[in-house]
Design an enzyme around this catalytic site. Structure first.
Site, PDB file in Angstrom:
ATOM      1  N   GLY A 107       1.200  -0.866  -0.085  1.00 49.43           N
ATOM      2  CA  GLY A 107      -0.191  -0.145  -0.243  1.00 49.43           C
ATOM      3  C   GLY A 107       1.020   1.858   0.406  1.00 49.43           C
ATOM      4  O   GLY A 107       0.358   1.980   0.195  1.00 49.43           O
ATOM      5  N   ALA A 111      -0.463   4.757   0.667  1.00 53.26           N
ATOM      6  CA  ALA A 111      -0.105   5.484   2.480  1.00 53.26           C
ATOM      7  C   ALA A 111       0.141   7.492   1.728  1.00 53.26           C
ATOM      8  O   ALA A 111      -0.211   8.221   3.322  1.00 53.26           O
ATOM      9  CB  ALA A 111       1.262   4.867   2.596  1.00 53.26           C
ATOM     10  N   ASP A 152      -7.096  -0.237  -0.538  1.00 57.83           N
ATOM     11  CA  ASP A 152      -5.599  -0.094   0.219  1.00 57.83           C
ATOM     12  C   ASP A 152      -5.875   1.808   0.451  1.00 57.83           C
ATOM     13  O   ASP A 152      -5.610   1.718   2.262  1.00 57.83           O
ATOM     14  CB  ASP A 152      -4.733   0.797  -1.396  1.00 57.83           C
ATOM     15  CG  ASP A 152      -4.037  -0.438  -1.417  1.00 57.83           C
ATOM     16  OD1 ASP A 152      -4.832  -1.342  -1.021  1.00 57.83           O
ATOM     17  OD2 ASP A 152      -3.187  -0.875  -1.815  1.00 57.83           O
TER      18      ASP A 152
HETATM   19  O1  PMV Z   1      -0.913  -5.202  -4.288  1.00 49.66           O
HETATM   20  P1  PMV Z   1      -1.537  -4.233  -3.508  1.00 49.66           P
HETATM   21  O2  PMV Z   1      -1.816  -5.375  -2.272  1.00 49.66           O
HETATM   22  O3  PMV Z   1      -1.979  -3.151  -3.856  1.00 49.66           O
HETATM   23  O4  PMV Z   1      -3.182  -4.713  -4.022  1.00 49.66           O
HETATM   24  C1  PMV Z   1      -4.106  -4.392  -4.755  1.00 49.66           C
HETATM   25  C2  PMV Z   1      -5.502  -5.919  -4.393  1.00 49.66           C
HETATM   26  C3  PMV Z   1      -6.477  -6.096  -5.507  1.00 49.66           C
HETATM   27  O5  PMV Z   1      -7.045  -6.835  -5.256  1.00 49.66           O
HETATM   28  C4  PMV Z   1      -4.796  -7.328  -5.973  1.00 49.66           C
HETATM   29  C5  PMV Z   1      -6.873  -5.219  -6.359  1.00 49.66           C
HETATM   30  C6  PMV Z   1      -7.394  -3.626  -5.523  1.00 49.66           C
HETATM   31  O6  PMV Z   1      -8.153  -2.750  -6.301  1.00 49.66           O
HETATM   32  O7  PMV Z   1      -8.439  -4.198  -4.873  1.00 49.66           O
END
Ligand code: PMV
Length: 319
Positions: A107, A111, A152
């Site tokens: 994130g 952040a 996020d």
């Molecule tokens: O890669 P990260 O932790 O930023 O997570 C993305 C999470 C997904 O589900 C793959 C994409 C989203 O927008 O939720």
């Protein structure tokens, strides 16, 4: 005027990544050990509207009005100005730093946006509620990444574990007992947008194959919420294992992730899975407290470039 600062933690997705983009629920928690931080200092000797952004980690600096329209830092600031109805802010320097690894599923982008919107707004005399900060950070992510689910920015702005469904009001989770997670970094940088985009193409070509995988992930997230809120945390391990199988079937795992997941289980984890966008980035293991150090060590021996041990704390009802 003294400098103003704000910080925001990293985050980890416990259950439901990718399926969350398709409207299924997911669970995420803050990771306090890594943080983004923004310090704003007034520069009364510079002209009105002169906003300098310094990013020592990236070795750069630029004035706001020189930044391209799609620059995420510039966007976060422009959106904050727009939200507050300020066209020419007092001259200032924003110093942006972060210990959150980039493109690793922790994130970092959200952040930085959250810390930036909070610090800049406070410098401009406004204290923004978590909901507004979350919305502004989402807007940055949306313009920058295409189709983020919003998980996020939400978990980071609220700084609490959440049960998240895209487009629905926030549901804060109240863990009945604490539990320990070990995060292992494959060291492979993998932009989330690429994994999300490839999965979207595969889903469009064959929705009958992917919809059941998303439904199964949704069921796991719902069951996990029950175990978290009733304090039966050991049972989350089996759900992590199941969720990892689904993510493999979605095509977002990698040899490095699978190796670390296996290593964690062999070293005594209750369960393990990839976390976030996948293809690289981080995995996550749930550990009995007495096994944490051994699991972290085993992850490093199996190629993890970094491990973070973090605790999801039990919810304390307000006194
Ligand atoms: O890669 P990260 O932790 O930023 O997570 C993305 C999470 C997904 O589900 C793959 C994409 C989203 O927008 O939720």
């Amino acid at each position: 005027m003294p400098a103003i600062s704000a910080s925001a933690s990293g985050k980890i997705i416990l259950f439901g990544e990718h399926a969350v983009v398709y409207g299924r629920p997911a669970i995420a928690a803050p990771v306090e050990q890594v943080r983004a931080r923004v310090v704003v200092t007034a520069e009364p000797r510079r002209r009105l509207g002169s906003v300098l952004i310094q990013t020592p980690d990236l070795g750069g600096q630029a004035y706001l009005d020189e930044l391209p329209q799609d620059d995420p830092l510039g966007l976060a600031m422009r959106l904050t100005l727009e939200h507050l109805g300020v066209s020419r802010p007092p001259a200032c320097t924003l110093w942006v730093s972060s210990t959150i690894p980039i493109a690793a599923g922790l994130g970092s982008g959200a952040a930085i946006s959250v810390a930036l919107c909070r610090a800049f707004a406070e410098f401009l005399g406004a204290e923004l509620p978590a909901e507004t900060v979350s919305d502004l950070a989402f807007e940055v992510d949306r313009i920058h990444h295409g189709t983020p689910s919003g998980i996020d920015n939400t978990v980071i702005a609220y700084a609490q574990p959440i049960f998240f469904v895209r487009g629905q009001p926030i549901q804060l989770l109240q863990p009945a007992s604490q539990f320990t997670l070990i995060i292992g970094d494959t060291g492979v940088r993998s932009p989330t947008a690429a994994a999300v985009g490839d999965l979207r193409k595969a889903w469009q070509a064959d929705p009958e194959r992917y919809e059941p995988l998303f439904d199964a992930a949704a069921e796991i997230a719902i069951r996990a919420r029950g175990w978290i809120e009733s304090g039966q945390v050991q049972r989350l391990g089996a759900l992590m294992d199941e969720n990892h199988v689904l993510l493999c079937e979605m095509g977002v795992s990698s040899a490095e992730l699978d190796r670390l997941v296996e290593a964690a289980r062999a070293a005594g984890a209750w369960g393990a899975k990839l976390s976030g966008g996948g293809r690289g980035g981080n995995m996550l293991a749930l550990a009995p407290p007495e096994r944490t150090a051994a699991i972290a060590e085993s992850l490093r021996q199996h190629g993890a470039t970094r491990t973070i041990t973090t605790t999801v704390r039990a919810h304390k009802p307000p006194q």
